[in-house]
Design a protein around this motif. Structure first.
Motif, PDB file in Angstrom:
ATOM      1  N   ALA A 226       2.466   1.097   1.802  1.00 51.32           N
ATOM      2  CA  ALA A 226       1.230   0.687   1.696  1.00 51.32           C
ATOM      3  C   ALA A 226       1.048  -0.021   0.342  1.00 51.32           C
ATOM      4  CB  ALA A 226      -0.078   1.289   2.305  1.00 51.32           C
ATOM      5  N   ALA A 227       1.458   0.707  -0.643  1.00 52.03           N
ATOM      6  CA  ALA A 227       1.027   0.168  -2.010  1.00 52.03           C
ATOM      7  C   ALA A 227       1.740  -0.997  -2.322  1.00 52.03           C
ATOM      8  CB  ALA A 227       1.173   1.148  -2.878  1.00 52.03           C
ATOM      9  N   VAL A 228       3.133  -1.109  -2.019  1.00 52.77           N
ATOM     10  CA  VAL A 228       4.111  -2.117  -2.111  1.00 52.77           C
ATOM     11  C   VAL A 228       3.446  -3.390  -1.385  1.00 52.77           C
ATOM     12  CG1 VAL A 228       6.253  -3.045  -1.472  1.00 52.77           C
ATOM     13  CG2 VAL A 228       6.155  -0.701  -2.599  1.00 52.77           C
ATOM     14  N   GLY A 229       2.830  -3.254   0.000  1.00 52.80           N
ATOM     15  CA  GLY A 229       2.279  -4.490   0.449  1.00 52.80           C
ATOM     16  C   GLY A 229       1.115  -4.929  -0.232  1.00 52.80           C
ATOM     17  N   LEU A 230       0.418  -3.973  -0.752  1.00 53.02           N
ATOM     18  CA  LEU A 230      -0.867  -4.369  -1.328  1.00 53.02           C
ATOM     19  C   LEU A 230      -0.455  -5.195  -2.655  1.00 53.02           C
ATOM     20  CD1 LEU A 230      -3.263  -1.184  -1.228  1.00 53.02           C
ATOM     21  CD2 LEU A 230      -4.116  -3.483  -0.254  1.00 53.02           C
ATOM     22  N   SER A 231       0.448  -4.551  -3.116  1.00 55.10           N
ATOM     23  CA  SER A 231       0.849  -5.355  -4.553  1.00 55.10           C
ATOM     24  C   SER A 231       1.661  -6.640  -4.418  1.00 55.10           C
ATOM     25  CB  SER A 231       1.762  -4.260  -5.289  1.00 55.10           C
ATOM     26  OG  SER A 231       1.105  -3.419  -5.874  1.00 55.10           O
ATOM     27  N   ALA A 285      11.038   5.667  -8.482  1.00 55.03           N
ATOM     28  CA  ALA A 285      11.511   5.012  -9.458  1.00 55.03           C
ATOM     29  C   ALA A 285      11.582   3.484  -9.097  1.00 55.03           C
ATOM     30  CB  ALA A 285      12.912   5.470  -9.747  1.00 55.03           C
ATOM     31  N   THR A 286      11.953   3.248  -8.066  1.00 55.54           N
ATOM     32  CA  THR A 286      12.077   1.743  -7.638  1.00 55.54           C
ATOM     33  C   THR A 286      10.774   0.976  -7.451  1.00 55.54           C
ATOM     34  OG1 THR A 286      12.233   2.350  -5.381  1.00 55.54           O
ATOM     35  CG2 THR A 286      14.340   1.678  -6.495  1.00 55.54           C
ATOM     36  N   ALA A 287       9.596   2.035  -6.901  1.00 56.13           N
ATOM     37  CA  ALA A 287       8.297   1.500  -6.930  1.00 56.13           C
ATOM     38  C   ALA A 287       7.639   1.376  -8.218  1.00 56.13           C
ATOM     39  CB  ALA A 287       7.414   2.272  -6.225  1.00 56.13           C
ATOM     40  N   LEU A 288       8.070   2.098  -9.242  1.00 56.02           N
ATOM     41  CA  LEU A 288       7.572   2.268 -10.626  1.00 56.02           C
ATOM     42  C   LEU A 288       8.057   0.786 -11.294  1.00 56.02           C
ATOM     43  CD1 LEU A 288       5.955   3.410 -12.967  1.00 56.02           C
ATOM     44  CD2 LEU A 288       7.978   4.477 -13.503  1.00 56.02           C
ATOM     45  N   LEU A 289       9.395   0.569 -11.191  1.00 54.11           N
ATOM     46  CA  LEU A 289      10.067  -0.718 -11.630  1.00 54.11           C
ATOM     47  C   LEU A 289       9.413  -1.980 -11.146  1.00 54.11           C
ATOM     48  CD1 LEU A 289      13.788   0.818 -11.782  1.00 54.11           C
ATOM     49  CD2 LEU A 289      12.219   0.427 -13.706  1.00 54.11           C
ATOM     50  N   LEU A 290       9.186  -1.844  -9.812  1.00 53.49           N
ATOM     51  CA  LEU A 290       8.616  -3.074  -9.173  1.00 53.49           C
ATOM     52  C   LEU A 290       7.292  -3.362  -9.829  1.00 53.49           C
ATOM     53  CD1 LEU A 290       8.506  -5.102  -6.798  1.00 53.49           C
ATOM     54  CD2 LEU A 290       7.743  -3.532  -5.153  1.00 53.49           C
ATOM     55  N   GLY A 291       6.422  -2.275  -9.944  1.00 51.77           N
ATOM     56  CA  GLY A 291       5.033  -2.536 -10.418  1.00 51.77           C
ATOM     57  C   GLY A 291       5.145  -3.147 -11.917  1.00 51.77           C
ATOM     58  N   LEU A 315      14.372  -7.743  -7.121  1.00 52.42           N
ATOM     59  CA  LEU A 315      15.509  -6.713  -7.020  1.00 52.42           C
ATOM     60  C   LEU A 315      14.996  -5.379  -6.771  1.00 52.42           C
ATOM     61  CD1 LEU A 315      17.160  -7.293 -10.643  1.00 52.42           C
ATOM     62  CD2 LEU A 315      17.959  -8.053  -8.281  1.00 52.42           C
ATOM     63  N   PHE A 316      13.741  -5.166  -6.925  1.00 49.08           N
ATOM     64  CA  PHE A 316      13.087  -3.789  -6.432  1.00 49.08           C
ATOM     65  C   PHE A 316      12.625  -3.669  -5.059  1.00 49.08           C
ATOM     66  CE2 PHE A 316      13.170  -4.129 -11.116  1.00 49.08           C
ATOM     67  CZ  PHE A 316      14.193  -3.261 -11.432  1.00 49.08           C
ATOM     68  N   ILE A 317      12.378  -4.879  -4.433  1.00 53.41           N
ATOM     69  CA  ILE A 317      11.720  -4.969  -3.244  1.00 53.41           C
ATOM     70  C   ILE A 317      12.290  -4.264  -2.165  1.00 53.41           C
ATOM     71  CG2 ILE A 317      10.570  -6.594  -1.486  1.00 53.41           C
ATOM     72  CD1 ILE A 317       9.939  -8.398  -3.772  1.00 53.41           C
ATOM     73  N   ALA A 318      13.580  -4.594  -1.885  1.00 50.80           N
ATOM     74  CA  ALA A 318      14.255  -4.249  -0.861  1.00 50.80           C
ATOM     75  C   ALA A 318      14.582  -2.584  -1.164  1.00 50.80           C
ATOM     76  CB  ALA A 318      15.693  -4.716  -0.416  1.00 50.80           C
ATOM     77  N   PRO A 319      15.075  -2.167  -2.286  1.00 51.33           N
ATOM     78  CA  PRO A 319      15.153  -0.586  -2.491  1.00 51.33           C
ATOM     79  C   PRO A 319      13.886   0.161  -2.232  1.00 51.33           C
ATOM     80  CG  PRO A 319      16.361  -2.025  -4.175  1.00 51.33           C
ATOM     81  CD  PRO A 319      15.473  -2.835  -3.410  1.00 51.33           C
ATOM     82  N   ALA A 320      12.859  -0.427  -2.681  1.00 57.22           N
ATOM     83  CA  ALA A 320      11.592   0.502  -2.365  1.00 57.22           C
ATOM     84  C   ALA A 320      11.350   0.381  -0.842  1.00 57.22           C
ATOM     85  CB  ALA A 320      10.457  -0.208  -3.105  1.00 57.22           C
ATOM     86  N   PRO A 378      -1.903  -0.911  -7.542  1.00 57.09           N
ATOM     87  CA  PRO A 378      -1.475  -0.054  -6.528  1.00 57.09           C
ATOM     88  C   PRO A 378      -0.096   0.478  -6.347  1.00 57.09           C
ATOM     89  CG  PRO A 378      -2.723  -2.028  -5.485  1.00 57.09           C
ATOM     90  CD  PRO A 378      -2.285  -2.461  -6.939  1.00 57.09           C
ATOM     91  N   VAL A 379       0.981  -0.055  -6.580  1.00 55.16           N
ATOM     92  CA  VAL A 379       2.219   0.472  -6.698  1.00 55.16           C
ATOM     93  C   VAL A 379       2.421   1.208  -7.791  1.00 55.16           C
ATOM     94  CG1 VAL A 379       3.465  -1.300  -7.682  1.00 55.16           C
ATOM     95  CG2 VAL A 379       4.676  -0.095  -6.075  1.00 55.16           C
ATOM     96  N   LEU A 380       2.012   0.905  -8.934  1.00 54.24           N
ATOM     97  CA  LEU A 380       2.151   2.053 -10.160  1.00 54.24           C
ATOM     98  C   LEU A 380       1.303   3.196 -10.003  1.00 54.24           C
ATOM     99  CD1 LEU A 380       1.607  -0.894 -12.899  1.00 54.24           C
ATOM    100  CD2 LEU A 380       3.883   0.380 -12.457  1.00 54.24           C
ATOM    101  N   CYS A 381       0.336   3.180  -9.280  1.00 53.21           N
ATOM    102  CA  CYS A 381      -0.634   4.228  -9.107  1.00 53.21           C
ATOM    103  C   CYS A 381      -0.038   5.030  -7.974  1.00 53.21           C
ATOM    104  CB  CYS A 381      -2.038   3.961  -8.665  1.00 53.21           C
ATOM    105  SG  CYS A 381      -3.079   3.224 -10.039  1.00 53.21           S
ATOM    106  N   ALA A 382       0.705   4.635  -6.898  1.00 56.56           N
ATOM    107  CA  ALA A 382       1.431   5.373  -5.944  1.00 56.56           C
ATOM    108  C   ALA A 382       2.603   6.250  -6.608  1.00 56.56           C
ATOM    109  CB  ALA A 382       1.758   4.421  -4.805  1.00 56.56           C
ATOM    110  N   ALA A 383       3.305   5.220  -7.366  1.00 54.63           N
ATOM    111  CA  ALA A 383       4.461   5.969  -8.159  1.00 54.63           C
ATOM    112  C   ALA A 383       4.215   6.969  -9.100  1.00 54.63           C
ATOM    113  CB  ALA A 383       5.358   4.636  -8.625  1.00 54.63           C
ATOM    114  N   GLY A 384       3.078   6.613  -9.738  1.00 52.47           N
ATOM    115  CA  GLY A 384       2.560   7.917 -10.871  1.00 52.47           C
ATOM    116  C   GLY A 384       2.143   9.021 -10.234  1.00 52.47           C
ATOM    117  N   THR A 385       1.339   8.868  -9.027  1.00 55.07           N
ATOM    118  CA  THR A 385       0.807   9.973  -8.436  1.00 55.07           C
ATOM    119  C   THR A 385       1.748  10.531  -7.818  1.00 55.07           C
ATOM    120  OG1 THR A 385      -1.202   8.654  -7.907  1.00 55.07           O
ATOM    121  CG2 THR A 385      -0.719  10.576  -6.336  1.00 55.07           C
TER     122      THR A 385
END
Length: 428
Positions: A226-231, A285-291, A315-320, A378-385
């Motif tokens: 959901a966070a990836v979609g939001l971002s 990790a991939t979510a953090l790099l994507l953000g 590069l980080f969309i598909a892996p996440a 959103p994606v940074l918060c999801a990864a950090g949390t």
């Protein structure tokens, strides 16, 4: 590690995969002719937007229910009725909208029913990959290949229909989508592996006990999806705003292409690596790099820097997204695998739609670099949390990621690789 060619050489894999892709191509073909058909019938882009919103909402929100039919009754008994109803409703939609003057309430009702009947081809194919692949290493290749090829179909869909013909006779595109989903779904449902008797009630095609209402372990992949979609839901709008602000509006095509290529490369490389980190670690990790990549892209000094920055983001969309599907698959039992993937899919698409709407409100009101930072939050918060919670769990249990970290090599990457810069939904 086996190659992608070895995946396709697996008995029944090529036939089943080709059938699934043919059906899923319908979802890539449909959005443009659907919008233009409604616009021509009603004379209003506002009506077209409402119809698309209703269609998308019914498709996304009822996705887990339709996937639950696959888990309980098997692909053949679940997919064929859905595909038949879906194609019939698309045909009805095209006939109702063939001439101008069609009533908007009727069109909206047909669109809602059509969205409710979308065959869950993506979740079903991921279940079948699990039956086709003999080990987790090959499953990693299969899911990565699946996601990348599907993504390319969504990009190429409008071109395959023929944009000039669609603009002249858009209802023909709706009919083409109906034909594709009917033929592809029939081929998929009759594939030998779709009725292979080795994986619970869904594998045999016979009714079994009702799937578990709740699937433990879905919170993390759904939250990150959901966070990836939001971002990423508004990346397309941000790209248009960026290129226009730098006096190069025609460069948006190169920016979009860079994002697609980056995501395809990232997905294929990700699937080819022997990962020693567990799935949850890779997801965060991939979510953090994507953000980080998305936030940094907004500070590009010009289009010639922004296009490569978009490729790096891709590069980080598909892996996440791939890893989110992987964790959902691991969390599900044999009677709920399709439904687990559909929940992640629904979270991703809901996030994408919301993100697109939010970015539409931000652009023009907030400085563009700050827009990029805000959509990355959103994606940074999801990864950090996620990292914080893992650390706390590790302190309590000694291992925060037991289900994934205990496997030292090659946890599979599952997935639909998605380029959320487009507004098309995932393959239901």
């Amino acid at each position: 590690m086996p190659s992608y060619a070895a995946v396709l050489r697996t008995p029944h894999a090529s036939r089943t995969f080709a059938a699934a892709l043919l059906g899923r191509l319908s979802y890539g073909v449909l959005p443009l002719p659907l919008v233009l058909t409604v616009k021509n019938a009603t004379g209003s882009y506002a009506a077209a937007g409402v119809v698309m919103a209703v269609f998308g909402a019914c498709s996304v929100l009822l996705g887990p229910v339709r996937a639950g039919f696959v888990d309980r009754y098997g692909p053949r008994r679940a997919l064929l009725p859905l595909a038949t109803a879906y194609a019939a409703l698309l045909l009805t939609f095209a006939l109702v909208c063939w001439r101008p003057g069609a009533p908007t309430p009727l069109i909206t009702l047909i669109a809602a029913l059509t969205g409710a009947c979308c065959p869950p081809l993506g979740p079903t194919m991921r279940v079948l990959w699990g039956r086709l692949m003999p080990d987790r290493a090959m499953l990693q290749r299969a899911y990565s290949l699946d996601g990348v090829v599907e993504e390319l179909l969504f990009v190429a869909g409008p071109l395959l229909v023929g944009i000039p013909a669609v603009y002249a006779f858009p209802a023909i595109g709706v009919l083409a989508a109906a034909g594709l989903v009917l033929v592809g779904t029939a081929a998929l449902a009759t594939s030998p592996i779709a009725t292979h008797s080795g994986d619970g009630p869904a594998a045999t095609g016979a009714p079994g006990k009702r799937s578990r209402t709740r699937i433990p372990g879905l919170a993390l992949p759904m939250a990150v999806a959901a966070a990836v979609g939001l971002s990423l839901g508004g990346v397309g709008l941000l790209g248009i705003a960026f290129t226009e602000s730098h006096g190069r509006p025609e460069a948006i095509s190169w920016v979009e292409a860079s994002l697609v290529v980056g995501s395809a490369v990232g997905g294929l490389v990700y699937g080819a690596v022997n990962w020693r980190a567990g799935a949850r670690t890779r997801l965060l990790a991939t979510a953090l790099l994507l953000g980080c990549a998305l936030a940094a892209a907004g500070f590009s000094p010009g289009v010639y820097v922004y296009a490569p920055a978009a490729a790096i983001t891709g590069l980080f969309i598909a892996p996440a997204i791939t890893t989110a599907y992987l964790i959902a698959d691991e969390a599900a039992g044999p009677d709920s695998r399709a439904r687990a993937g559909a929940w992640v899919n629904a979270a991703l698409n809901a996030g994408t739609s919301t993100g697109t709407a939010v970015v539409g409100l931000l652009v023009g009101r907030v400085p563009l670099p700050l827009c990029f930072v805000l959509v990355a939050v959103p994606v940074l918060c999801a990864a950090g949390t996620g990292f914080v919670l893992r650390s706390r769990n590790r302190g309590r249990n000694g291992n925060a990621d037991q289900s994934s970290e205990s496997v030292p090599v090659a946890e599979p990457a599952v997935a639909r690789s998605s380029v959320p810069s487009s507004s098309v939904p995932s393959s239901s």
